[in-house]
Design an enzyme around this catalytic site. Structure first.
Site, mmCIF file in Angstrom:
data_model
loop_
_atom_site.group_PDB
_atom_site.id
_atom_site.type_symbol
_atom_site.label_atom_id
_atom_site.label_comp_id
_atom_site.label_asym_id
_atom_site.label_seq_id
_atom_site.Cartn_x
_atom_site.Cartn_y
_atom_site.Cartn_z
ATOM 1 N N HIS A 110 -3.112 7.395 2.449
ATOM 2 C CA HIS A 110 -3.560 6.092 1.933
ATOM 3 C C HIS A 110 -4.925 5.791 2.531
ATOM 4 O O HIS A 110 -5.125 5.916 3.734
ATOM 5 C CB HIS A 110 -2.542 5.031 2.339
ATOM 6 C CG HIS A 110 -3.018 3.632 2.112
ATOM 7 N ND1 HIS A 110 -3.546 3.208 0.910
ATOM 8 C CD2 HIS A 110 -3.065 2.561 2.951
ATOM 9 C CE1 HIS A 110 -3.880 1.939 1.013
ATOM 10 N NE2 HIS A 110 -3.615 1.516 2.241
ATOM 11 N N CYS B 156 0.816 -1.222 0.000
ATOM 12 C CA CYS B 156 0.000 0.000 0.000
ATOM 13 C C CYS B 156 0.848 1.269 0.000
ATOM 14 O O CYS B 156 0.332 2.354 -0.247
ATOM 15 C CB CYS B 156 -0.961 0.001 1.183
ATOM 16 S SG CYS B 156 -2.112 -1.369 1.115
ATOM 17 N N ASN C 266 -10.055 -0.055 0.000
ATOM 18 C CA ASN C 266 -8.599 0.022 -0.062
ATOM 19 C C ASN C 266 -8.123 -0.523 -1.412
ATOM 20 O O ASN C 266 -8.201 -1.728 -1.659
ATOM 21 C CB ASN C 266 -8.014 -0.798 1.101
ATOM 22 C CG ASN C 266 -6.497 -0.740 1.162
ATOM 23 O OD1 ASN C 266 -5.847 -0.256 0.240
ATOM 24 N ND2 ASN C 266 -5.943 -1.253 2.242
HETATM 25 C C1 COA Z 1 -10.203 -5.390 9.829
HETATM 26 C C2 COA Z 1 -10.812 -4.382 10.791
HETATM 27 C C3 COA Z 1 -11.841 -3.554 10.070
HETATM 28 C C4 COA Z 1 -11.511 -5.161 11.901
HETATM 29 O O1 COA Z 1 -12.069 -4.243 12.802
HETATM 30 P P1 COA Z 1 -11.895 -4.477 14.368
HETATM 31 O O2 COA Z 1 -12.610 -3.391 15.028
HETATM 32 O O3 COA Z 1 -10.423 -4.620 14.610
HETATM 33 O O4 COA Z 1 -12.692 -5.813 14.573
HETATM 34 P P2 COA Z 1 -12.169 -7.185 15.192
HETATM 35 O O5 COA Z 1 -11.076 -7.759 14.346
HETATM 36 O O6 COA Z 1 -11.885 -6.927 16.621
HETATM 37 O O7 COA Z 1 -13.440 -8.072 15.013
HETATM 38 C C5 COA Z 1 -14.579 -7.857 15.785
HETATM 39 C C6 COA Z 1 -15.602 -8.895 15.423
HETATM 40 O O8 COA Z 1 -16.161 -8.572 14.135
HETATM 41 C C7 COA Z 1 -16.148 -9.727 13.329
HETATM 42 N N1 COA Z 1 -16.025 -9.370 11.934
HETATM 43 C C8 COA Z 1 -14.897 -9.268 11.198
HETATM 44 N N2 COA Z 1 -15.205 -8.917 9.947
HETATM 45 C C9 COA Z 1 -16.536 -8.763 9.897
HETATM 46 C C10 COA Z 1 -17.433 -8.417 8.881
HETATM 47 N N3 COA Z 1 -17.031 -8.125 7.636
HETATM 48 N N4 COA Z 1 -18.736 -8.325 9.176
HETATM 49 C C11 COA Z 1 -19.186 -8.598 10.414
HETATM 50 N N5 COA Z 1 -18.375 -8.966 11.414
HETATM 51 C C12 COA Z 1 -17.064 -9.048 11.157
HETATM 52 C C13 COA Z 1 -14.966 -10.531 13.813
HETATM 53 O O9 COA Z 1 -15.120 -11.892 13.460
HETATM 54 C C14 COA Z 1 -15.055 -10.316 15.301
HETATM 55 O O10 COA Z 1 -16.024 -11.175 15.828
HETATM 56 P P3 COA Z 1 -15.754 -11.969 17.197
HETATM 57 O O11 COA Z 1 -15.557 -10.882 18.222
HETATM 58 O O12 COA Z 1 -16.983 -12.759 17.351
HETATM 59 O O13 COA Z 1 -14.502 -12.766 16.936
HETATM 60 C C15 COA Z 1 -9.719 -3.475 11.404
HETATM 61 O O14 COA Z 1 -8.896 -4.209 12.270
HETATM 62 C C16 COA Z 1 -8.885 -2.822 10.369
HETATM 63 O O15 COA Z 1 -9.360 -2.061 9.566
HETATM 64 N N6 COA Z 1 -7.553 -3.052 10.380
HETATM 65 C C17 COA Z 1 -6.670 -2.488 9.427
HETATM 66 C C18 COA Z 1 -6.836 -3.192 8.124
HETATM 67 C C19 COA Z 1 -6.162 -2.487 7.016
HETATM 68 O O16 COA Z 1 -6.403 -1.341 6.786
HETATM 69 N N7 COA Z 1 -5.274 -3.191 6.298
HETATM 70 C C20 COA Z 1 -4.564 -2.682 5.220
HETATM 71 C C21 COA Z 1 -3.575 -1.672 5.687
HETATM 72 S S1 COA Z 1 -2.631 -1.099 4.389
#
Ligand code: COA
Length: 326
Positions: A253, A112, A283
């Site tokens: 980004h 990215c 993204n």
């Molecule tokens: C991926 C992301 C959105 C997850 O959000 P979060 O607040 O960290 O959520 P968590 O990982 O704690 O997950 C919370 C719950 O939601 C659930 N969940 C994950 N994806 C889901 C979706 N698409 N829909 C519904 N629920 C979802 C998980 O399974 C978890 O459930 P559980 O508590 O029963 O295990 C977040 O971590 C993120 O954006 N990270 C950066 C990713 C990124 O930008 N990557 C590229 C960088 S260049």
């Protein structure tokens, strides 16, 4: 002498995949995706479109705006981690498609952060006097390369698209002021695509183990992204004797609205200073910044003399910050 942006272009595939469409594919819902990521929809390339096609369209639009013929370009640097082939570089395909017969062309792989790495590389080329005009592209087609469409943790986050800028070496105070790039390979396994390459060669077992799909520890990536993008943005400003108040547009980004909001807050920037379009495209990895630059430019948000602060974070980990005077 500076490398000045004289044209911008972008291309997003026609097909829109909304959160409601995703509700029919995995166990998720629109409200969760919007609350956790800010993404409402993303674009998906048509079956007969490849990364090079997206890149070619963005490049042609940037050349058109710049009023530059393809054969005037001296170098093409294309940032991608989802190229048409393992090799040769997708930049070679674009070079042929647009008819840039005097350019040499190569890809940059920095996930990215790729566009900022490519921009710095092209800036170095021009400032070393090796040519006058460069085409810098960020293009990705995640939907067909490394997305597991059954994994709700990752499939909701990404989209396809491309953006490009034409740079010209000019005797000017405007252009790239400085680039600050970093890598820390110790974090590789927090965000990567394990296969298929040399380490994990193509095999049926590898497919069953889902090696060709992106792996990510979302929470860890989130924390590092906010911290690194904030630090490197501050560094770029300080290096040039500026503060947040001097920024015309902050163009980060676009991965997740919560990462962006946290970074904007830590940098003490205002909403008006910050360009955000993650809601429309998700993204698109190396393409987010050049798409955003093009939209900000065409939308009249970048005026001559404005400071544009760019920052990115991605797999590797890689990250960077670039300050431009428009
Ligand atoms: C991926 C992301 C959105 C997850 O959000 P979060 O607040 O960290 O959520 P968590 O990982 O704690 O997950 C919370 C719950 O939601 C659930 N969940 C994950 N994806 C889901 C979706 N698409 N829909 C519904 N629920 C979802 C998980 O399974 C978890 O459930 P559980 O508590 O029963 O295990 C977040 O971590 C993120 O954006 N990270 C950066 C990713 C990124 O930008 N990557 C590229 C960088 S260049």
């Amino acid at each position: 002498m500076k490398s000045r942006v004289i044209g911008t272009g972008s291309y997003a595939p026609e097909k829109v995949l909304t959160n409601y469409d995703l509700e029919k594919m995995v166990e998720t819902n629109h409200d969760w995706i919007v609350a956790r990521t800010g993404i409402e929809e993303r674009r998906i390339a048509a079956d007969d479109e490849f990364t090079s096609d997206l890149a070619t369209k963005a490049a042609q639009r940037a050349l058109e705006m710049a009023g530059v013929a393809a054969d005037e370009i001296d170098v093409i640097v294309l940032a991608t981690i989802t190229g048409d082939y393992p090799w040769p570089a997708t930049a070679c395909i674009v070079q042929n498609n647009i008819g840039a017969k005097n350019a040499y062309a190569y890809d940059v792989s920095a996930a990215c952060s790729g566009f900022l790495y490519a921009l710095a590389s092209a800036d170095d080329f021009l400032m070393a006097g090796r040519g006058k005009k460069a085409l810098v592209i960020g293009a990705e087609l995640f939907s067909r390369s490394c997305i597991d469409w059954t994994d709700r943790n990752t499939c909701v986050l990404f989209g396809d698209g491309a953006g490009a800028v034409v740079l010209e070496a000019q005797e000017s105070e405007s252009g790239v002021l400085s680039s600050h790039l970093y890598t820390d390979g110790s974090y590789l396994e927090l965000l990567y695509q394990p296969g298929f390459g040399v380490r994990h060669q193509a095999s049926q077992e590898g497919i069953e183990a889902k090696l060709p799909f992106l792996k990510m520890q979302g929470n860890e990536v989130f924390k590092h992204a906010v911290r690194m993008m904030t630090e490197v943005s501050k560094e770029a400003l300080k290096h040039n004797g500026y503060t947040s108040k001097d920024v015309g547009q902050f163009i980060p980004h676009q991965a997740n609205i919560r990462i962006l909001e946290a970074t904007v807050k830590r940098l003490k920037l205002t909403e008006e200073q910050s360009f955000i379009n993650v809601n429309k495209y998700g993204n698109t990895s190396a393409a987010t910044i050049p798409i955003a630059i093009d939209e900000a430019n065409r939308g009249g948000k970048l005026k001559e003399g404005d400071l544009a602060l760019l920052t990115a974070f991605g797999g590797g980990f890689t990250w960077g910050g670039t300050l431009l005077r428009w």
